[in-house]
Design a protein around this motif. Structure first.
Motif, PDB file in Angstrom:
ATOM      1  N   SER A  97      -2.590   8.367  -0.453  1.00 46.09           N
ATOM      2  CA  SER A  97      -3.174   7.108  -0.909  1.00 46.09           C
ATOM      3  C   SER A  97      -2.101   6.107  -1.302  1.00 46.09           C
ATOM      4  CB  SER A  97      -4.106   7.381  -2.095  1.00 46.09           C
ATOM      5  OG  SER A  97      -4.707   6.201  -2.558  1.00 46.09           O
ATOM      6  N   ASP A  98      -1.089   6.566  -2.038  1.00 46.23           N
ATOM      7  CA  ASP A  98       0.012   5.674  -2.410  1.00 46.23           C
ATOM      8  C   ASP A  98       0.808   5.226  -1.189  1.00 46.23           C
ATOM      9  OD1 ASP A  98      -0.571   5.566  -5.083  1.00 46.23           O
ATOM     10  OD2 ASP A  98       0.875   7.104  -5.677  1.00 46.23           O
ATOM     11  N   PHE A  99       0.939   6.103  -0.209  1.00 51.96           N
ATOM     12  CA  PHE A  99       1.650   5.736   1.023  1.00 51.96           C
ATOM     13  C   PHE A  99       0.921   4.614   1.753  1.00 51.96           C
ATOM     14  CE2 PHE A  99       1.920   6.204   5.650  1.00 51.96           C
ATOM     15  CZ  PHE A  99       3.276   5.951   5.839  1.00 51.96           C
ATOM     16  N   LEU A 100      -0.408   4.698   1.825  1.00 53.68           N
ATOM     17  CA  LEU A 100      -1.174   3.646   2.481  1.00 53.68           C
ATOM     18  C   LEU A 100      -1.009   2.311   1.767  1.00 53.68           C
ATOM     19  CD1 LEU A 100      -4.545   5.407   3.424  1.00 53.68           C
ATOM     20  CD2 LEU A 100      -2.664   4.782   4.936  1.00 53.68           C
ATOM     21  N   ARG A 101      -1.016   2.356   0.446  1.00 50.92           N
ATOM     22  CA  ARG A 101      -0.828   1.121  -0.296  1.00 50.92           C
ATOM     23  C   ARG A 101       0.577   0.562  -0.092  1.00 50.92           C
ATOM     24  NH1 ARG A 101       0.663  -1.585  -4.736  1.00 50.92           N
ATOM     25  NH2 ARG A 101      -0.904  -2.936  -5.696  1.00 50.92           N
ATOM     26  N   LYS A 102       1.570   1.449  -0.077  1.00 54.26           N
ATOM     27  CA  LYS A 102       2.946   0.999   0.138  1.00 54.26           C
ATOM     28  C   LYS A 102       3.104   0.358   1.510  1.00 54.26           C
ATOM     29  CE  LYS A 102       7.696   2.798   0.140  1.00 54.26           C
ATOM     30  NZ  LYS A 102       8.532   4.012  -0.013  1.00 54.26           N
ATOM     31  N   ARG A 103       2.437   0.947   2.518  1.00 56.84           N
ATOM     32  CA  ARG A 103       2.506   0.371   3.866  1.00 56.84           C
ATOM     33  C   ARG A 103       1.843  -1.005   3.910  1.00 56.84           C
ATOM     34  NH1 ARG A 103      -0.145   3.733   8.693  1.00 56.84           N
ATOM     35  NH2 ARG A 103      -2.034   2.990   7.665  1.00 56.84           N
TER      36      ARG A 103
END
Length: 500
Positions: free
Chosen positions: A337-343
């Motif tokens: 989830s954090d990776f998607l937001r970072k992207r």
């Protein structure tokens, strides 16, 4: 868009590395970076996260550790099975509703005060249960106190995590915090089974009192107040030692214009959370998801005992097959989830992005959970090897916790000043759904069979995918329903109002 009174600085806030403010000083431009979202060091934040994770363990644990001793308590307390089971029902009812009161108080008056009062009640009840002579009336009353004291720490803990963790790392932090509530229901029956004998029954409650005491001491001496409308980013505590003199209440030390305080708790504030469509969809879908998984746990003794010939002890250890994947599902879901937001931040070049950008990952969790339910039902129906049924329960567990960690992060970003209240509402719906599942699952499996019953539950889970797609492709809910809009930067002790 004009903010509502509950606006806060938590939502889609930029990190110190991505945002600056320009000030005019005389004839010169002074370009300053705003202070960080949290003034606590990374080590201090991990320490705080560890404390609230340990505290969140006791609510679900105190409910689950009690269950193996239910037949024994009939003789100890000279009561019928109906009366002893009623103590479980009463515990669940209080555990479902009371967090609303604790969470609203924590969102308004401070986190630490509620921790001290609630866990103090919990410890008091456990000490009395472990020491008083057996009496069924006292058991009812003290179980109510036990539930009242232990029920709030999960929702309050989620609020604490939101206080100290910026949105871009919040799902990963929540994935650690949620390990306590997710593992405790699995470990509870295993621990409780060790005390379910006449000579050791008091240790069911004595163990809880002894285990909780050091955590309570750490809250007294080591946990600072984190509510942002009182202490902002925590700078007032960050420069002090990790151990401090106990303080029951924290005075407001920041400007209320910069860190607005939510109004006094009332029913209208909870209605406001429920009327926001994405929030309601996430909570209802989560309730269906939890009810379906809880149905697996409830049917374990019958499915594994009658179908596969497991003993009571073996059934207890079989719960680890769903507990261990829950840990990995939570951690993996949070990081994804954090990776998607970072992207999304990288694509837009700004931290100020909608929280809906992280919710698409839930689709995988709903599909995995539905697949696990489907396999579990039909494997039990056709007596496929027990390892297959256990693996299926683990898949369902992995998918459930994958979804829950993203839901928690998403909801705290939608209404940051009511983070604890959000978690309490979600917990209420999940507990109501689980209670209904506990009543109807045995009649359903008896009349429909395991296969078709769990096929129906799998289809209910897949409705969550429809909900996620609706949220992702829906209209602008924020403008229509007044979701809190975060202020993206801070400067000095004040926020700079920069809105889309």
């Amino acid at each position: 868009m004009t903010p509502i009174s509950q606006d806060d600085d938590e939502g889609r806030q930029s990190d110190v590395s991505t945002s600056t403010e320009t000030k005019i000083v005389g004839n010169k431009f002074d370009r300053q970076a705003p202070p960080p979202y949290s003034a606590f060091s990374p080590q201090r934040r991990r320490f705080i996260l560890g404390i609230v994770t340990a505290a969140g363990f006791f609510g679900p644990l105190s409910g689950a550790i009690y269950l193996p001793a239910l037949p024994l308590f009939e003789s100890i307390f000279s009561a019928s099975a109906t009366a002893i089971n009623a103590t479980v029902s009463m515990y669940m009812a209080v555990f479902a509703v009371a967090p609303l009161l604790w969470a609203a108080s924590a969102d308004y008056g401070g986190r630490k005060t509620v921790y001290l009062v609630s866990l103090g009640i919990f410890n008091f009840a456990n000490v009395l249960l472990a020491s008083l002579p057996p009496n069924i009336g006292a058991l009812f009353f003290l179980r109510v106190l036990q539930a009242l004291g232990s029920c709030g720490v999960t929702s309050i803990g989620a609020g604490t995590v939101a206080d100290i963790t910026e949105p871009r790392r919040r799902a990963s932090a929540l994935s650690v915090f949620l390990l306590g509530p997710q593992i405790a229901p699995v470990l509870g029956p295993i621990i409780g089974g060790q005390f379910a004998v006449p000579e050791r029954w008091r240790w069911v409650f004595g163990f809880l009192a002894i285990a909780c005491f050091p955590v309570y001491c750490m809250i007294i001496f080591c946990l600072p107040e984190t509510l942002r409308c009182l202490v902002g980013n925590g700078e007032v505590h960050a420069n002090r030692g990790w151990i401090s003199a106990p303080r029951f209440r924290q005075a407001q030390v920041v400007d209320s214009k910069d860190f607005p305080r939510m109004p006094r708790p009332n029913l209208k504030s909870f209605y406001r959370l429920l009327k926001y469509p994405p929030n309601l969809i996430v909570m209802i879908s989560g309730a269906f998801l939890f009810a379906a998984f809880y149905s697996i746990l409830i049917t374990f003794p019958r499915a594994l005992g009658d179908t596969y010939g497991f003993s009571e002890a073996e059934v207890g250890y079989a719960y680890l097959a769903s507990g261990i994947p829950a840990v990995f599902g939570s951690l993996a879901g949070g990081r994804t989830s954090d990776f998607l937001r970072k992207r999304a931040v990288r694509q837009h070049g700004s931290e100020n992005i909608p929280p809906e950008r992280r919710i698409s990952t839930q689709i995988y969790g709903y599909i995995l959970s539905a697949a696990g339910l489907l396999m579990y039902g039909w494997f039990c129906r056709f007596h496929i090897h027990v390892s297959a049924a256990l693996v299926a329960s683990g898949i369902a567990s992995f998918g459930m916790t994958w979804v829950f960690v993203t839901s928690s992060s998403y909801q705290t970003e939608c209404f940051p000043t009511q983070a604890a209240s959000q978690m309490a509402l979600a917990s209420l719906l999940r507990n109501v759904a689980a209670a209904i599942a506990a009543v109807i699952i045995d009649p359903l499996t008896s009349s429909m069979g395991f296969g078709w019953c769990f096929t129906g539950l799998a289809l209910l889970n897949l409705l969550g995918v429809v909900g996620v797609l609706f949220i992702m492709n829906g209209t602008n809910f924020q403008k229509k329903f007044g979701r809190e809009e975060a202020k993206p930067t801070l400067s000095g002790s004040k926020q700079v109002d920069q809105r889309k």
